[in-house]
Design a protein around this motif. Structure first.
Motif, PDB file in Angstrom:
ATOM      1  N   ASN A   1       0.799  -1.224   0.000  1.00 42.88           N
ATOM      2  CA  ASN A   1       0.000   0.000   0.000  1.00 42.88           C
ATOM      3  C   ASN A   1       0.835   1.279   0.000  1.00 42.88           C
ATOM      4  OD1 ASN A   1       0.888   0.134   2.650  1.00 42.88           O
ATOM      5  ND2 ASN A   1      -1.151   0.054   3.562  1.00 42.88           N
TER       6      ASN A   1
ATOM      7  N   HIS B   1      -3.155   1.367  -7.855  1.00 41.18           N
ATOM      8  CA  HIS B   1      -4.511   1.021  -7.422  1.00 41.18           C
ATOM      9  C   HIS B   1      -5.061  -0.175  -8.210  1.00 41.18           C
ATOM     10  CE1 HIS B   1      -8.981   1.517  -7.363  1.00 41.18           C
ATOM     11  NE2 HIS B   1      -8.715   1.561  -6.077  1.00 41.18           N
TER      12      HIS B   1
ATOM     13  N   ASN C   1      -8.958  -1.781  -3.546  1.00 35.64           N
ATOM     14  CA  ASN C   1      -9.768  -1.838  -2.328  1.00 35.64           C
ATOM     15  C   ASN C   1      -9.012  -1.488  -1.058  1.00 35.64           C
ATOM     16  OD1 ASN C   1     -11.910  -2.775  -3.965  1.00 35.64           O
ATOM     17  ND2 ASN C   1     -11.114  -4.857  -3.810  1.00 35.64           N
ATOM     18  N   GLN C   2      -8.095  -0.533  -1.148  1.00 34.89           N
ATOM     19  CA  GLN C   2      -7.386  -0.088   0.051  1.00 34.89           C
ATOM     20  C   GLN C   2      -6.839   1.321  -0.152  1.00 34.89           C
ATOM     21  OE1 GLN C   2      -3.733  -2.236   0.924  1.00 34.89           O
ATOM     22  NE2 GLN C   2      -3.629  -2.971  -1.178  1.00 34.89           N
ATOM     23  N   ASP C   3      -6.560   1.984   0.946  1.00 32.31           N
ATOM     24  CA  ASP C   3      -5.907   3.282   0.891  1.00 32.31           C
ATOM     25  C   ASP C   3      -4.469   3.069   0.433  1.00 32.31           C
ATOM     26  OD1 ASP C   3      -8.252   4.354   1.926  1.00 32.31           O
ATOM     27  OD2 ASP C   3      -7.481   4.474   3.973  1.00 32.31           O
TER      28      ASP C   3
ATOM     29  N   TYR D   1      -4.185   8.128  -1.778  1.00 34.82           N
ATOM     30  CA  TYR D   1      -5.482   7.755  -2.338  1.00 34.82           C
ATOM     31  C   TYR D   1      -6.349   7.201  -1.221  1.00 34.82           C
ATOM     32  CZ  TYR D   1      -9.055   5.213  -4.916  1.00 34.82           C
ATOM     33  OH  TYR D   1     -10.255   4.745  -5.388  1.00 34.82           O
ATOM     34  N   ASP D   2      -7.543   7.787  -1.048  1.00 35.48           N
ATOM     35  CA  ASP D   2      -8.491   7.342  -0.041  1.00 35.48           C
ATOM     36  C   ASP D   2      -9.542   6.474  -0.735  1.00 35.48           C
ATOM     37  OD1 ASP D   2     -10.082   7.037   2.238  1.00 35.48           O
ATOM     38  OD2 ASP D   2     -11.071   8.971   1.952  1.00 35.48           O
ATOM     39  N   GLU D   3      -9.541   5.188  -0.413  1.00 33.57           N
ATOM     40  CA  GLU D   3     -10.448   4.234  -1.055  1.00 33.57           C
ATOM     41  C   GLU D   3     -11.913   4.601  -0.828  1.00 33.57           C
ATOM     42  OE1 GLU D   3     -12.023   1.118  -3.169  1.00 33.57           O
ATOM     43  OE2 GLU D   3      -9.958   1.815  -3.194  1.00 33.57           O
ATOM     44  N   GLN D   4     -12.255   5.083   0.347  1.00 34.41           N
ATOM     45  CA  GLN D   4     -13.650   5.400   0.638  1.00 34.41           C
ATOM     46  C   GLN D   4     -14.169   6.562  -0.210  1.00 34.41           C
ATOM     47  OE1 GLN D   4     -14.465   5.992   4.778  1.00 34.41           O
ATOM     48  NE2 GLN D   4     -16.648   6.285   4.476  1.00 34.41           N
ATOM     49  N   SER D   5     -13.399   7.640  -0.292  1.00 36.41           N
ATOM     50  CA  SER D   5     -13.836   8.825  -1.040  1.00 36.41           C
ATOM     51  C   SER D   5     -13.409   8.781  -2.502  1.00 36.41           C
ATOM     52  CB  SER D   5     -13.287  10.096  -0.398  1.00 36.41           C
ATOM     53  OG  SER D   5     -11.887  10.165  -0.565  1.00 36.41           O
ATOM     54  N   LYS D   6     -12.499   7.867  -2.847  1.00 33.87           N
ATOM     55  CA  LYS D   6     -11.952   7.742  -4.211  1.00 33.87           C
ATOM     56  C   LYS D   6     -11.224   9.019  -4.633  1.00 33.87           C
ATOM     57  CE  LYS D   6     -14.214   3.807  -4.859  1.00 33.87           C
ATOM     58  NZ  LYS D   6     -13.700   2.708  -4.107  1.00 33.87           N
ATOM     59  N   GLN D   7     -10.642   9.726  -3.679  1.00 32.45           N
ATOM     60  CA  GLN D   7      -9.946  10.985  -3.915  1.00 32.45           C
ATOM     61  C   GLN D   7      -8.448  10.851  -3.666  1.00 32.45           C
ATOM     62  OE1 GLN D   7     -11.530  13.974  -4.941  1.00 32.45           O
ATOM     63  NE2 GLN D   7     -13.246  12.572  -5.247  1.00 32.45           N
TER      64      GLN D   7
END
Length: 145
Positions: free
Chosen positions: A83, A110, A115-117, A135-141
């Motif tokens: 990661n 990615h 599926n991970q930060d 990269y923030d997996e939850q926000s996709k930002q």
């Protein structure tokens, strides 16, 4: 011809080619995480030149791939814990191209480690940290520091 236009065109084309290369070759060369065997991670510091390219087999493969496909823009790369990607750029990368290169590498990273930060740490040729892309997996930002 306007010199500024030529410089802007070169920057745009370099970024576009790198994004295409990273996207196409990453899509064709995915790594299965099911067959990985963990290895002990190396440390950054005075033994830098003796580092492996990854702390797992998948990380090693991606680090090798990043150096080989970056067309002379990446001098060295390493992956830790599947990661974190650390990249030492070559002097050919201009300061205003570092963020674009980081974004391209993060996109390829990615695809191989979904599926991970994720974090991409960009180092200058003298191995000083110059940019971190997260990269923030939850926000996709992606956030840059």
């Amino acid at each position: 011809m306007d010199v500024n236009f030529l410089q802007q065109s070169r920057k745009f084309l370099t970024a576009l080619v790198l994004i295409l290369v990273l996207t196409v070759t990453t899509a064709c060369g995915g790594v299965s995480q099911a067959t990985q065997r963990p290895q002990l991670p190396g440390s950054i510091g005075s033994t830098y030149t003796q580092l492996e390219r990854g702390s797992t087999a998948a990380g090693q493969k991606f680090g090798d791939w990043a150096v080989q496909t970056a067309n002379g823009l990446v001098k060295d790369a390493y992956v830790r814990d599947n990661n974190k990607l650390g990249v030492v750029i070559t002097p050919q990368v201009k300061a205003n191209e570092v963020q674009t290169l980081a974004r391209s590498l993060l996109q390829g990273f990615h695809k191989n480690f979904p599926n991970q930060d994720l974090s991409v740490l960009m180092y200058a040729p003298d191995k000083k940290l110059i940019l971190t892309a997260r990269y923030d997996e939850q926000s996709k930002q992606i956030k840059y520091q």
